[in-house]
Design an enzyme around this catalytic site. Structure first.
Site, PDB file in Angstrom:
ATOM      1  N   ARG A  67     -30.055  22.030 -11.128  1.00 60.44           N
ATOM      2  CA  ARG A  67     -30.989  21.764  -9.772  1.00 60.44           C
ATOM      3  C   ARG A  67     -31.630  20.743  -9.844  1.00 60.44           C
ATOM      4  O   ARG A  67     -32.283  20.283  -9.534  1.00 60.44           O
ATOM      5  CB  ARG A  67     -31.114  23.188 -10.438  1.00 60.44           C
ATOM      6  N   SER A 105     -30.382  33.017 -11.427  1.00 58.84           N
ATOM      7  CA  SER A 105     -29.816  34.990 -11.855  1.00 58.84           C
ATOM      8  C   SER A 105     -31.699  35.259 -11.730  1.00 58.84           C
ATOM      9  O   SER A 105     -31.750  36.693 -11.106  1.00 58.84           O
ATOM     10  CB  SER A 105     -29.188  35.374 -12.789  1.00 58.84           C
TER      11      SER A 105
END
Ligand code: PNS
Length: 171
Positions: free
Chosen positions: A89, A127
């Site tokens: 990311r 998450s």
């Protein structure tokens, strides 16, 4: 070529799913592999996560969903997978992911780690972020598939705030 996409997936997010969809265009088979990790206290059991992932990937015929324990490279070899897939990311992911890739290389020269950059729109998503938002009553409808959002809301409606499992910064 078979690719393993290992992880905790507690829960799987739209960022993970975007990566899986793109990986299906690169590999003949993509095995999403949930680690049975005794060191973590997850929000969802492995069985719940498997169910969530199976339904989130049901439109992708080349995707298989499984769980494993022990070393990822051993699981990869057992499944005759040549690739470990991981998403990147941001630069902050890179250091730990590179260390993991190097470690795995020392354990098996047969398995290559392949990194896919997450799409820009998911670069903030994890998450842990999803759990944090839901835990404090925010909407996660834009971050996970609808059936998983329902599971999350249900989970947090049953757990008092002070008993919610603490999460690690990046999952
Ligand atoms: O979704 P996560 O928690 O970032 O996934 C991490 C995972 C499961 C890929 C990693 O912790 C892992 O591979 N664990 C299995 C143990 C192992 O193989 N360790 C050696 C590599 S450091």
């Amino acid at each position: 070529m078979i690719a393993i996409y290992p992880g905790s997936f507690d829960p799987i997010t739209l960022g993970h799913l975007d990566l899986i969809e793109r990986a299906t265009r690169l590999f003949s088979r993509v095995i999403v592999a949930v680690l049975r990790n005794p060191n973590k206290t997850p929000l969802f059991t492995v069985e719940q996560r498997l169910k969530q992932i199976i339904s989130a990937t049901s439109h992708l015929p080349s995707v298989e969903v499984d769980s494993f324990d022990g070393l990822t490279v051993n699981y990869a070899q057992m499944r005759q997978a040549g690739v470990l897939l991981r998403g990147l990311r941001a630069v902050s992911d890179f250091e730990i992911e590179l260390q993991m890739a190097h470690t795995n290389k020392t354990l098996s020269t047969q398995v290559e780690t392949v990194f896919l950059a997450t799409s820009n729109e998911h670069s903030f998503l994890s998450s842990s972020v999803v759990k944090e938002i839901a835990r404090f009553g925010g909407s996660v409808d834009h971050l996970v598939p609808p059936h998983i959002a329902t599971d999350i809301y249900q989970c947090y409606s049953q757990i008092p705030l002070w008993e919610n499992p603490m999460t690690t910064p990046r999952e």
